[in-house]
Design a protein around this motif. Structure first.
Motif, PDB file in Angstrom:
ATOM      1  N   GLU A 214      -8.685   2.828   7.598  1.00  0.00           N
ATOM      2  CA  GLU A 214      -8.075   3.998   6.989  1.00  0.00           C
ATOM      3  C   GLU A 214      -6.779   3.674   6.236  1.00  0.00           C
ATOM      4  O   GLU A 214      -6.588   4.080   5.089  1.00  0.00           O
ATOM      5  CB  GLU A 214      -7.810   5.049   8.081  1.00  0.00           C
ATOM      6  N   ALA A 215      -5.898   2.909   6.887  1.00  0.00           N
ATOM      7  CA  ALA A 215      -4.584   2.631   6.290  1.00  0.00           C
ATOM      8  C   ALA A 215      -4.747   1.909   4.958  1.00  0.00           C
ATOM      9  O   ALA A 215      -4.065   2.210   3.977  1.00  0.00           O
ATOM     10  CB  ALA A 215      -3.753   1.787   7.257  1.00  0.00           C
ATOM     11  N   ARG A 216      -5.663   0.985   4.952  1.00  0.00           N
ATOM     12  CA  ARG A 216      -5.871   0.183   3.744  1.00  0.00           C
ATOM     13  C   ARG A 216      -6.414   1.056   2.586  1.00  0.00           C
ATOM     14  O   ARG A 216      -5.961   0.961   1.456  1.00  0.00           O
ATOM     15  CB  ARG A 216      -6.833  -0.965   4.069  1.00  0.00           C
ATOM     16  N   ILE A 217      -7.386   1.901   2.908  1.00  0.00           N
ATOM     17  CA  ILE A 217      -7.940   2.767   1.870  1.00  0.00           C
ATOM     18  C   ILE A 217      -6.855   3.686   1.305  1.00  0.00           C
ATOM     19  O   ILE A 217      -6.684   3.808   0.095  1.00  0.00           O
ATOM     20  CB  ILE A 217      -9.119   3.615   2.417  1.00  0.00           C
ATOM     21  N   ARG A 218      -6.090   4.292   2.217  1.00  0.00           N
ATOM     22  CA  ARG A 218      -5.044   5.216   1.754  1.00  0.00           C
ATOM     23  C   ARG A 218      -4.037   4.501   0.861  1.00  0.00           C
ATOM     24  O   ARG A 218      -3.600   5.022  -0.149  1.00  0.00           O
ATOM     25  CB  ARG A 218      -4.332   5.864   2.943  1.00  0.00           C
ATOM     26  N   LYS A 219      -3.693   3.288   1.267  1.00  0.00           N
ATOM     27  CA  LYS A 219      -2.720   2.524   0.485  1.00  0.00           C
ATOM     28  C   LYS A 219      -3.284   2.200  -0.910  1.00  0.00           C
ATOM     29  O   LYS A 219      -2.600   2.337  -1.921  1.00  0.00           O
ATOM     30  CB  LYS A 219      -2.381   1.235   1.243  1.00  0.00           C
ATOM     31  N   GLN A 220      -4.524   1.774  -0.929  1.00  0.00           N
ATOM     32  CA  GLN A 220      -5.104   1.393  -2.220  1.00  0.00           C
ATOM     33  C   GLN A 220      -5.255   2.583  -3.161  1.00  0.00           C
ATOM     34  O   GLN A 220      -5.025   2.472  -4.358  1.00  0.00           O
ATOM     35  CB  GLN A 220      -6.452   0.688  -2.010  1.00  0.00           C
ATOM     36  N   ILE A 221      -5.641   3.725  -2.595  1.00  0.00           N
ATOM     37  CA  ILE A 221      -5.801   4.911  -3.447  1.00  0.00           C
ATOM     38  C   ILE A 221      -4.433   5.446  -3.872  1.00  0.00           C
ATOM     39  O   ILE A 221      -4.238   5.880  -4.999  1.00  0.00           O
ATOM     40  CB  ILE A 221      -6.618   6.012  -2.713  1.00  0.00           C
ATOM     41  N   LYS A 222      -3.469   5.375  -2.974  1.00  0.00           N
ATOM     42  CA  LYS A 222      -2.118   5.844  -3.303  1.00  0.00           C
ATOM     43  C   LYS A 222      -1.554   5.073  -4.503  1.00  0.00           C
ATOM     44  O   LYS A 222      -0.905   5.639  -5.379  1.00  0.00           O
ATOM     45  CB  LYS A 222      -1.209   5.666  -2.089  1.00  0.00           C
ATOM     46  N   SER A 223      -1.818   3.781  -4.517  1.00  0.00           N
ATOM     47  CA  SER A 223      -1.258   2.988  -5.616  1.00  0.00           C
ATOM     48  C   SER A 223      -2.197   2.891  -6.820  1.00  0.00           C
ATOM     49  O   SER A 223      -1.967   2.106  -7.730  1.00  0.00           O
ATOM     50  CB  SER A 223      -0.894   1.588  -5.104  1.00  0.00           C
ATOM     51  N   ALA A 224      -3.241   3.717  -6.819  1.00  0.00           N
ATOM     52  CA  ALA A 224      -4.176   3.691  -7.955  1.00  0.00           C
ATOM     53  C   ALA A 224      -3.452   4.055  -9.249  1.00  0.00           C
ATOM     54  O   ALA A 224      -2.599   4.948  -9.271  1.00  0.00           O
ATOM     55  CB  ALA A 224      -5.317   4.663  -7.705  1.00  0.00           C
TER      56      ALA A 224
END
Ligand code: TRP
Length: 332
Positions: A214-224
């Motif tokens: 979860e943390a990784r997905i959120r981080k990657q989408i946040k910095s999209a």
């Protein structure tokens, strides 16, 4: 009789959302309608310089991944457990012209790639011959449809040329001509650089693993990347990519309402990102759970896939026997 579908995938790297939405999800869906054979092609994986210590493990990891996202075990086989592919590949070599093979753009591209990587500039004859083995993969099951990306059209065309030449030489319409099956699959781009396709080779931030936490997905989408400045009336590639991910993750209602915001000029990118991350997190959680279940007993899975490969092998053996008869080779 229901039509036969065949497709194969090379055991390399991670499964990311680009692979999943672009190909594997389609495999899963086609299982409802057709007789499907899906191969993990380890003979093909040897055509580029590779690590012999990792290949076998990569095959199993890919098997776990495919099972976790919904490919049925009985449809799965490992290519080297059906060695008839290689034998038919040899026979097909003699029904394929060097001229036709040398026009394959994928060989030219991959050969160049490998030459440019100064470390290992070895270009194998296997790489050149790759499409002939692919033709054997397809024709050995007399597949009607081959779900692949447009990049494989040329290889399919070669498969048909081999089938035609074979039929002509043996004087019998033995092989039916396989067709590509181009389903509408969404194009997924890198969230870090939406001008590029999502891919592993571009580096860590350019792909989102299907089994990411979860943390990784959120981080990657946040910095999209969303808008990169510039005045344009068209939706930017980054925003479009987020909308695509949102929709393909099954969040249709969110998609509709956020699209309305976009059209009204009131969309906040943070809302789009939150919804997209939410959708992907839910999907990945389900996949990860399933994968955990599967890998609890790896021995059982390995046994099961060896069994399914053995079952599928019977069909390949049947074809090879007929082929050997037709071309004048010996059968036991
Ligand atoms: N060439 C395909 C790819 O690079 C993989 C592949 C090997 C394949 N054999 C196949 C695809 C047979 C479809 C059918 O993606």
């Amino acid at each position: 009789m229901s039509k036969t579908v065949l497709s194969c995938i090379q055991p390399t790297g991670h499964m990311h959302y680009g692979n999943y939405f672009g190909a594997v999800k389609n495999w899963v869906d086609l299982q409802e309608q057709y007789k499907c054979y899906y191969g993990v092609v380890d003979y093909h994986a040897m055509t580029m310089p590779y690590d012999v210590k990792k290949l076998r493990n990569n095959v199993w990891e890919l098997i776990y991944n495919l099972l976790a996202v919904g490919v049925k075990p009985e449809n799965l086989f490992i290519q080297s457990l059906v060695p008839e592919h290689a034998e038919l590949g040899w026979i097909f070599n003699c029904f394929c012209s060097v001229g036709h093979l040398s026009r394959m753009t994928q060989f030219k591209d991959k050969g160049k790639d490998s030459e440019e990587k100064s470390k290992d500039s070895f270009v194998s004859a296997g790489l050149f011959d790759y499409p002939v083995l692919q033709a054997a993969d397809i024709l050995i099951y007399k597949a009607d449809y081959v779900p692949v990306g447009k990049d494989q059209d040329q290889h399919l065309e070669l498969s048909r040329a081999i089938a035609q030449r074979f039929n002509h030489v043996v004087g019998k319409e033995y092989f039916t001509m396989p067709d590509t099956l181009h389903s509408e699959t969404p194009k997924i781009f890198s969230t870090a650089d939406p001008s590029k396709k999502m891919s592993k080779s571009a580096g860590e931030k350019h792909f989102i693993n299907v089994f990411a936490d979860e943390a990784r997905i959120r981080k990657q989408i946040k910095s999209a990347v969303t808008d990169q400045g510039g005045e344009s009336d068209e939706m930017s590639a980054g925003v479009l990519n987020l909308f695509t991910l949102l929709k393909t993750a099954g969040r249709i209602d969110d998609h509709t309402s956020l699209m309305n915001d976009y059209n009204a000029g009131t969309l906040r990118y943070s809302n789009l990102k939150d919804a997209t991350a939410e959708g992907l997190v839910a999907m990945s959680a389900a996949f990860t759970e399933k994968r955990k279940e599967i890998t609890e007993d790896k021995r059982a899975i390995k046994y099961q896939i060896k069994q399914s490969s053995a079952e599928i092998r019977k069909i390949a053996q049947e074809t090879l026997k007929e082929v050997k008869e037709l071309v004048g080779l010996m059968n036991v």
